[in-house]
Structures are given as structure tokens and as C-alpha cells.
Design an enzyme around this catalytic site. Structure first.
Site, mmCIF file in Angstrom:
data_model
loop_
_atom_site.group_PDB
_atom_site.id
_atom_site.type_symbol
_atom_site.label_atom_id
_atom_site.label_comp_id
_atom_site.label_asym_id
_atom_site.label_seq_id
_atom_site.Cartn_x
_atom_site.Cartn_y
_atom_site.Cartn_z
ATOM 1 C CG HIS A 104 -0.327 0.003 2.536
ATOM 2 N ND1 HIS A 104 0.484 -1.021 2.991
ATOM 3 C CD2 HIS A 104 -0.372 0.913 3.559
ATOM 4 C CE1 HIS A 104 0.895 -0.757 4.215
ATOM 5 N NE2 HIS A 104 0.399 0.420 4.572
ATOM 6 C CG HIS A 106 0.288 3.947 4.904
ATOM 7 N ND1 HIS A 106 -0.361 3.238 5.890
ATOM 8 C CD2 HIS A 106 -0.638 4.800 4.391
ATOM 9 C CE1 HIS A 106 -1.626 3.647 5.964
ATOM 10 N NE2 HIS A 106 -1.814 4.587 5.066
ATOM 11 C CG ASP A 108 5.365 2.335 7.276
ATOM 12 O OD1 ASP A 108 4.451 2.845 6.604
ATOM 13 O OD2 ASP A 108 5.173 1.411 8.098
ATOM 14 C CG HIS A 109 4.442 -0.365 3.956
ATOM 15 N ND1 HIS A 109 4.363 -1.700 4.284
ATOM 16 C CD2 HIS A 109 3.949 0.312 5.026
ATOM 17 C CE1 HIS A 109 3.848 -1.816 5.507
ATOM 18 N NE2 HIS A 109 3.593 -0.605 5.973
#
Length: 333
Positions: A104, A106, A108-109
């Protein structure tokens, strides 16, 4: 452990700022994970080097397959230490990356995407995400990705975010495994943008009958079916709690109440104001919106405020439910 994962990008139904002390305490209890670990012959985990109160030990990057060319799921938050670690690890093992799959949007990904393209320019047109950004490729539900030793099937699981995807590892002769992203965490429970979609996704994940979960944060989920039962029970219990509180309020001759008043009804008046306003009220509002979609509660606007009521009580169709018997007041719209 430094709080490199302490960003404030958080879903609308939860404001983790209000839980800093609790989250800090939880971090101290997390199991330590190695920076690089071969979990199975097909799954290699590399930590994102961004530990924090919201990312736990760091965002997990998974390298999938058994041959030279492999898949990657998620890229951490853009930490320079992660870029060095993954580059050194892949070189030492003679691995190249065929495609990058993002669970997804976000940060931090997705934060390490630029580093991967810098290190491996051929990846520029092989970054996949549902609702892709410019230059990325789309991931659609049930799409499959194949490399030597691994076939991965995409599963659209909105709720934590609208574009969230899980990935099922389908290999004969092995327990079915799922990369659960942020929908199911290795420790604790996740946040969500939309509770109704999130609940549907929990059921969808359960229906896949996978045995093992590889979460985007935390340790391997060795018993995914049990974890799913716990997640569904936790969310369903919150719905019953809200319905019981609304029924109790109505049974005392009161018409309707605001989300803030409902939180006080459930949790009492002694709550820390910040915790109530920034953590519990947004979550209870999500529960109410789901229950409204299910036809179990309604609202009216009075003096500019949305005030909620239980449908059956307003319609006078049943008696007030006894404490703990919320199931007596569940009637389809």
C-alpha cells in the site's frame, strides 16, 4: 532501539500520539529480530532499519523465490541503512530483483523505492502497486507474479488503506502462507481508514485458509487462522460494546448521544482528555459508521452535532437489552 519509525502518518481512526507511553512500553516487550533472516527456502526477510512505536522492529521487506531472479514485497521507509543492507545481502547471495510489489501507499512501505531504482535501474518500470503512482504498474485483485520457486497471488484487502493488497504464496507441498501487509500485524492489531471495509477484508483473508502469516511489521504469525479469529472477535466485541451502550442509554429515556458522550458512556468520565479525543473517539466513530451501514444505528443532527441512537430502540420494536446481551438488539435494516 531508535525511534526511526516514529512518523505521524496514521489512519483517521487512530491517533497514536495519544498512546506514546503505551506504545513505548509495548516496544520494550517486542522480540528482537535479526536484520536478515532466511525464514523458509522461499522467503527471506530483511528489516527496514526504521524501528519505532508505530513500525515495531521496523518494516519487513520480503525477498521471495529460490532462483537468481526474485520478487520483493515492500521497501521500508527510505532509510540509508536499509538500502545498504539490501544491496549487500542481494549481492552476497547472487540475487537480482525481477519485480517490486508494494502492499500500500504508506511511506514506511514505499520509501525505499527510489533507492532500489538507484541501485537497480532496470527496476524503474517494474514497481507494482494498486492505484499506482506515475511510472508504476497496477496490481489488480487475483493477479499472479511468478519467479523460480514461487508463485504469488494478489488479494485486495481495503480497510487499513483503500489500496491495500495482501499476497498469497502458493506452492504445492508447503503450508499456504500470506503476506498480510498492515492488515494483520505480527504483534497487536492494526489501524484502519474504514472499519466496514476492514472487517470485510478480515473475512476475505480468513476464507483463503492460509496457515502462516508474514506481516509487514513484527514476527512471523505461525498460526494465522487463530490470529484471524482473535482479530474478528476483537472488532465484533467493540461493535457489541457500542450497541449495548446505546441500548442502555435509550433504556434510561435518553434519545441520542454524540460520539464523545458515547465514549464517556463506555469508558467512563475519568479518561485522559487527549486519549479520549484523539484515539477513542475517532475509532468509535468508525464503529458507528459501520453499524449505520449495517442498519443497526442511526443519527440525527441537533445543534450542529451528530447524535447517534440504536435503531430498534427508536422504533420501539424490542425491549432494552440486558448488559452483555447486545446480540438481542441486532436486527437487519
Amino acid at each position: 532501539m531508535d525511534d526511526k519509525g516514529g512518523y505521524r502518518q496514521i489512519n483517521s481512526a487512530f491517533n497514536a500520539c495519544a498512546f506514546d507511553d503505551i506504545l513505548g512500553s509495548q516496544m520494550a516487550q517486542l522480540p528482537e529480530l535479526p536484520d536478515v533472516e532466511q525464514l523458509t527456502p522461499r522467503v527471506l526477510r530483511i528489516l527496514g532499519q526504521n524501528p519505532g512505536k508505530f513500525t515495531f522492529q521496523g518494516t519487513n521487506t520480503y525477498v521471495i523465490g529460490t532462483g537468481r531472479q526474485r520478487l520483493i514485497i515492500d521497501t521500508g521507509g527510505g532509510e540509508a541503512d536499509w538500502a545498504s543492507l539490501i544491496n549487500d545481502t542481494l549481492k552476497a547471495r547472487g540475487i537480482t530483483i525481477a519485480r517490486v510489489l508494494l502492499t500500500h501507499w504508506h511511506g514506511d512501505h514505499t520509501g525505499g523505492v527510489a533507492d532500489l531504482i538507484r541501485l537497480y535501474p532496470d527496476l524503474e518500470h517494474h514497481i507494482y502497486k494498486n492505484q499506482p503512482d506515475r511510472g508504476q504498474q497496477n496490481i489488480y485483485h487475483a493477479q499472479t507474479f511468478d519467479v523460480e520457486g514461487a508463485t504469488v497471488r494478489a488479494l485486495h484487502t481495503p480497510g487499513h488503506s483503500e489500496d491495500h493488497m495482501c499476497f498469497i504464496l502458493e506452492e504445492e507441498g508447503e503450508p499456504r502462507a500470506m503476506f498480510t501487509g498492515d492488515t494483520i500485524l505480527g504483534h497487536g492489531t492494526s489501524t484502519m481508514e474504514d472499519l466496514s471495509s476492514f472487517m470485510d477484508s478480515l473475512q476475505n483473508i480468513t476464507d483463503q485458509q492460509c496457515e502462516v502469516g508474514y506481516s509487514a511489521h513484527g514476527a512471523v504469525i505461525e498460526n494465522l487462522p487463530l490470529k484471524m479469529v482473535q482479530e474478528l472477535r476483537h472488532k465484533t466485541r467493540r461493535e457489541a460494546q457500542v450497541l449495548t451502550a446505546l441500548a442502555s442509554y435509550a433504556s434510561r429515556g435518553q434519545r441520542s448521544l454524540t460520539t464523545s458522550e458515547l465514549v464517556a458512556e463506555i469508558y467512563g468520565q475519568s479518561l485522559n482528555a487527549e486519549t479520549r479525543a484523539f484515539a477513542l473517539e475517532p475509532f468509535i466513530d468508525q464503529v458507528l459508521r459501520k453499524l449505520a451501514g449495517d442498519g443497526k444505528v442511526g443519527f440525527e443532527v441537533r445543534a450542529g452535532q451528530r447524535k447517534w441512537f440504536i435503531m430498534d430502540m427508536m422504533q420501539g420494536s424490542i425491549r432494552p437489552a440486558r448488559s452483555g446481551s447486545a446480540r438481542e438488539i441486532l436486527v437487519a435494516a
